[in-house]
Design an enzyme around this catalytic site. Structure first.
Site, PDB file in Angstrom:
ATOM      1  N   ASP A 118      22.429  27.065  55.820  1.00  0.00           N
ATOM      2  CA  ASP A 118      22.667  25.652  55.940  1.00  0.00           C
ATOM      3  C   ASP A 118      22.703  25.428  57.477  1.00  0.00           C
ATOM      4  O   ASP A 118      23.792  25.916  57.787  1.00  0.00           O
ATOM      5  CB  ASP A 118      22.405  24.850  54.820  1.00  0.00           C
ATOM      6  CG  ASP A 118      22.012  23.381  54.979  1.00  0.00           C
ATOM      7  OD1 ASP A 118      21.403  23.246  56.396  1.00  0.00           O
ATOM      8  OD2 ASP A 118      21.857  22.483  54.197  1.00  0.00           O
ATOM      9  N   HIS A 119      23.292  23.763  58.052  1.00  0.00           N
ATOM     10  CA  HIS A 119      23.820  23.019  59.079  1.00  0.00           C
ATOM     11  C   HIS A 119      24.825  24.334  59.461  1.00  0.00           C
ATOM     12  O   HIS A 119      26.130  24.121  58.282  1.00  0.00           O
ATOM     13  CB  HIS A 119      24.264  21.969  58.561  1.00  0.00           C
ATOM     14  CG  HIS A 119      23.053  20.918  58.425  1.00  0.00           C
ATOM     15  ND1 HIS A 119      22.715  19.795  59.341  1.00  0.00           N
ATOM     16  CD2 HIS A 119      23.039  20.866  57.340  1.00  0.00           C
ATOM     17  CE1 HIS A 119      21.710  19.028  58.669  1.00  0.00           C
ATOM     18  NE2 HIS A 119      21.958  19.986  57.395  1.00  0.00           N
ATOM     19  N   GLU A 191      25.280   4.700  60.529  1.00  0.00           N
ATOM     20  CA  GLU A 191      24.678   3.926  60.943  1.00  0.00           C
ATOM     21  C   GLU A 191      24.463   2.761  59.151  1.00  0.00           C
ATOM     22  O   GLU A 191      24.294   1.875  59.250  1.00  0.00           O
ATOM     23  CB  GLU A 191      22.590   4.113  61.049  1.00  0.00           C
ATOM     24  CG  GLU A 191      23.081   4.787  62.290  1.00  0.00           C
ATOM     25  CD  GLU A 191      23.201   3.863  63.609  1.00  0.00           C
ATOM     26  OE1 GLU A 191      23.265   2.535  63.547  1.00  0.00           O
ATOM     27  OE2 GLU A 191      24.196   4.087  64.803  1.00  0.00           O
ATOM     28  N   HIS A 235      21.831  12.648  53.950  1.00  0.00           N
ATOM     29  CA  HIS A 235      22.072  14.120  53.028  1.00  0.00           C
ATOM     30  C   HIS A 235      22.435  13.111  51.511  1.00  0.00           C
ATOM     31  O   HIS A 235      23.229  13.601  51.027  1.00  0.00           O
ATOM     32  CB  HIS A 235      22.455  14.560  53.932  1.00  0.00           C
ATOM     33  CG  HIS A 235      22.270  15.827  54.283  1.00  0.00           C
ATOM     34  ND1 HIS A 235      22.769  15.575  55.809  1.00  0.00           N
ATOM     35  CD2 HIS A 235      21.101  16.343  55.200  1.00  0.00           C
ATOM     36  CE1 HIS A 235      22.083  16.693  55.989  1.00  0.00           C
ATOM     37  NE2 HIS A 235      21.048  17.089  55.702  1.00  0.00           N
ATOM     38  N   HIS A 274      14.754  17.563  56.476  1.00  0.00           N
ATOM     39  CA  HIS A 274      16.091  17.606  55.882  1.00  0.00           C
ATOM     40  C   HIS A 274      16.374  16.124  54.673  1.00  0.00           C
ATOM     41  O   HIS A 274      15.913  15.376  55.017  1.00  0.00           O
ATOM     42  CB  HIS A 274      17.565  17.533  56.455  1.00  0.00           C
ATOM     43  CG  HIS A 274      17.268  18.742  57.656  1.00  0.00           C
ATOM     44  ND1 HIS A 274      18.841  19.723  57.124  1.00  0.00           N
ATOM     45  CD2 HIS A 274      17.285  19.783  57.857  1.00  0.00           C
ATOM     46  CE1 HIS A 274      18.934  20.946  57.831  1.00  0.00           C
ATOM     47  NE2 HIS A 274      17.570  20.921  58.545  1.00  0.00           N
ATOM     48  N   ASN A 296      14.495  20.798  52.605  1.00  0.00           N
ATOM     49  CA  ASN A 296      15.475  20.866  52.185  1.00  0.00           C
ATOM     50  C   ASN A 296      15.677  20.263  51.139  1.00  0.00           C
ATOM     51  O   ASN A 296      15.460  18.868  51.261  1.00  0.00           O
ATOM     52  CB  ASN A 296      16.706  20.645  53.042  1.00  0.00           C
ATOM     53  CG  ASN A 296      16.595  21.488  54.338  1.00  0.00           C
ATOM     54  OD1 ASN A 296      15.573  22.908  54.548  1.00  0.00           O
ATOM     55  ND2 ASN A 296      17.563  21.475  54.713  1.00  0.00           N
TER      56      ASN A 296
END
Ligand SMILES: [Zn+2]
Length: 447
Positions: A118-119, A191, A235, A274, A296
């Site tokens: 992953d990331h 944000e 996430h 994601h 994901n």
């Protein structure tokens, strides 16, 4: 029926002349078809052998191909939280351990598995380098990389730097047939508190021009890459309602890329979703329709893993206070309650159910026909007439299709995915051989 008697000789000839190494990741996603019912793989983060086994169990039970992935932190956990990780050594060791564990047990579950990491942000590149070294070492012995696929996430860097890094790494990865997933635009981000409803802003909603720049740079190296584009994904760090998912924006990316490329392939991009946890069925469907090939889920499966354990501990509280003595009597032993195989298992069961739900949302249930002793040059006539065919064939298998009038087409599969099988799908309606030839460069077509 469609295979004429002369085609047996032709098939034998095919076996001799079409051998070629296939990439270890098979791109799925019916990218040139508007039917959104299949083709997207569910990716689940795993942090231990218990989690990995539960995910594989779910995939086996519903006959679904699946992606198992480790994050940098999850990989470190796999090796053990007691290990130092200042140079990413625990993350490297854990990722390699997870890959070997999954490779070993996945065969017993009998489902195609894509092994993915992953990331990986810029500061974590030593982890990436360590995994690539393990891939190269495994490749030297086995002719395939240890992992199917890795994600490089330099989305926090300027676009030019992001793409330049991806190009450098992808050139290396292509030598070992490793798939690259990259990210452009921010998943989540800074944000929080800002209402982005309906706003196409550059940070949370990637622009089509940026996607195409990535496509152009990477496609010059290999077709085996996917792009995680931001469309308001989070996430699990946002309060609900602060950022809206806009999976319909992905269609703009496809359309723009198609236009730039001449428009023959309406969905030339492999896109990744994601932050899938908490998404509505409608959002998932829209994303899949627009060419998402991988989705994901992590947050939801983490909670599912807890659920079974929590319920067990709460309902059996009277049996978990001492080794001997419970509500049934002071001399009653509690071993069958505190054995980890009992209470951890409860978490595995609820996790497994959540994974099944996630695969079902993507239309991936009953997706496989598995032929453990499938012989070379065998004609599977019936499958040609399935309205929704997906197959899992051992490497070296051949499958024959009728393509056009009185024409037999042979596709030969050579090893792929993590344990020597290849996942292949065909959507309802007409068989689209162009898709396969385009995106699976190693599949040989004979007519
Ligand atoms: Zn992510």
């Amino acid at each position: 029926m469609f295979a004429s008697s002369s085609s047996t000789q032709e098939r034998n000839r095919t076996v001799r002349h079409s051998r070629k190494l296939a990439p270890s990741f098979i791109a799925l996603g019916n990218n040139t078809n508007t039917d959104a019912s299949m083709g997207t793989l569910q990716a689940i983060n795993v942090t231990s052998s218990s989690v990995a086994n539960a995910v594989l169990e779910a995939a086996r039970d519903i006959k679904a191909p699946i992606i198992l992935q480790v994050s940098q932190g999850g990989a470190a956990y796999f090796a053990g939280k007691g290990l130092a990780n200042d140079k990413q050594q625990a993350s490297i060791t854990g990722a390699v351990a997870a890959a070997h564990h999954i490779r070993t047990v996945a065969k017993a579950y009998g489902v195609p598995v894509v092994l993915h990491s992953d990331h990986c942000a810029k500061k974590l590149l030593p982890w990436f380098d360590g995994m690539l070294a393990a891939d190269a070492e495994y490749f030297a012995t086995h002719g395939e990389p240890l992992f199917s696929s890795h994600m490089l996430d330099l989305s926090e860097e300027p676009k030019a730097e992001n793409i330049a890094h991806c190009v450098t790494y992808f050139k290396e990865m292509a030598k070992y047939n490793i798939w690259l997933e990259m990210e452009i635009g921010i998943t989540g981000g800074e944000e929080d508190g800002v209402d982005n409803t309906g706003v196409d802003n550059n940070s949370l909603y990637t622009q089509p021009e940026d996607i195409y720049d990535v496509y152009s740079a990477l496609n010059a190296i290999s077709p085996n890459f996917s792009i995680a584009a931001a469309f308001g994904n989070v996430h699990g760090v946002y309060k609900p309602g602060n950022v809206r998912l806009h999976p319909e924006l992905l269609q703009k990316h496809q359309a723009y890329a198609a236009q730039q490329l001449g428009g023959k392939d309406k969905k030339p991009l492999f896109l990744v979703f994601h932050g899938g946890s908490g998404s509505t069925k409608e959002e998932i469907k829209t994303a899949v329709t627009n060419g998402v090939v991988k989705m994901n889920v992590d947050t939801d499966t983490q909670f599912a893993y807890l659920s079974g354990i929590r319920n067990f501990v709460q309902s059996k509280a009277g049996y978990l206070q001492s080794q001997v003595g419970n509500p049934e009597g002071p001399d009653k032993p509690n071993k069958k309650y505190y054995d980890p195989r009992v209470w951890v298992r409860e978490g595995e069961k609820t996790l497994s159910e959540r994974v099944k739900e996630a695969c079902t949302d993507l239309g991936n249930t009953s997706a496989l026909f598995i032929f453990p002793s499938f012989s070379n040059a065998m004609v599977i006539e019936d499958l040609f007439y399935q309205t929704a065919f997906k197959g899992c064939l051992p490497g070296g298998s051949e499958i024959w299709f009728k393509a056009g009038r009185n024409k037999a087409v042979c596709i030969t599969f050579y090893h792929v995915i993590t344990f020597g099988t290849l996942y292949f799908c065909r959507n309802s309606g007409s068989y689209d051989i162009k898709l396969k030839l385009k995106h699976c460069t190693t599949i040989q077509n004979h007519d």
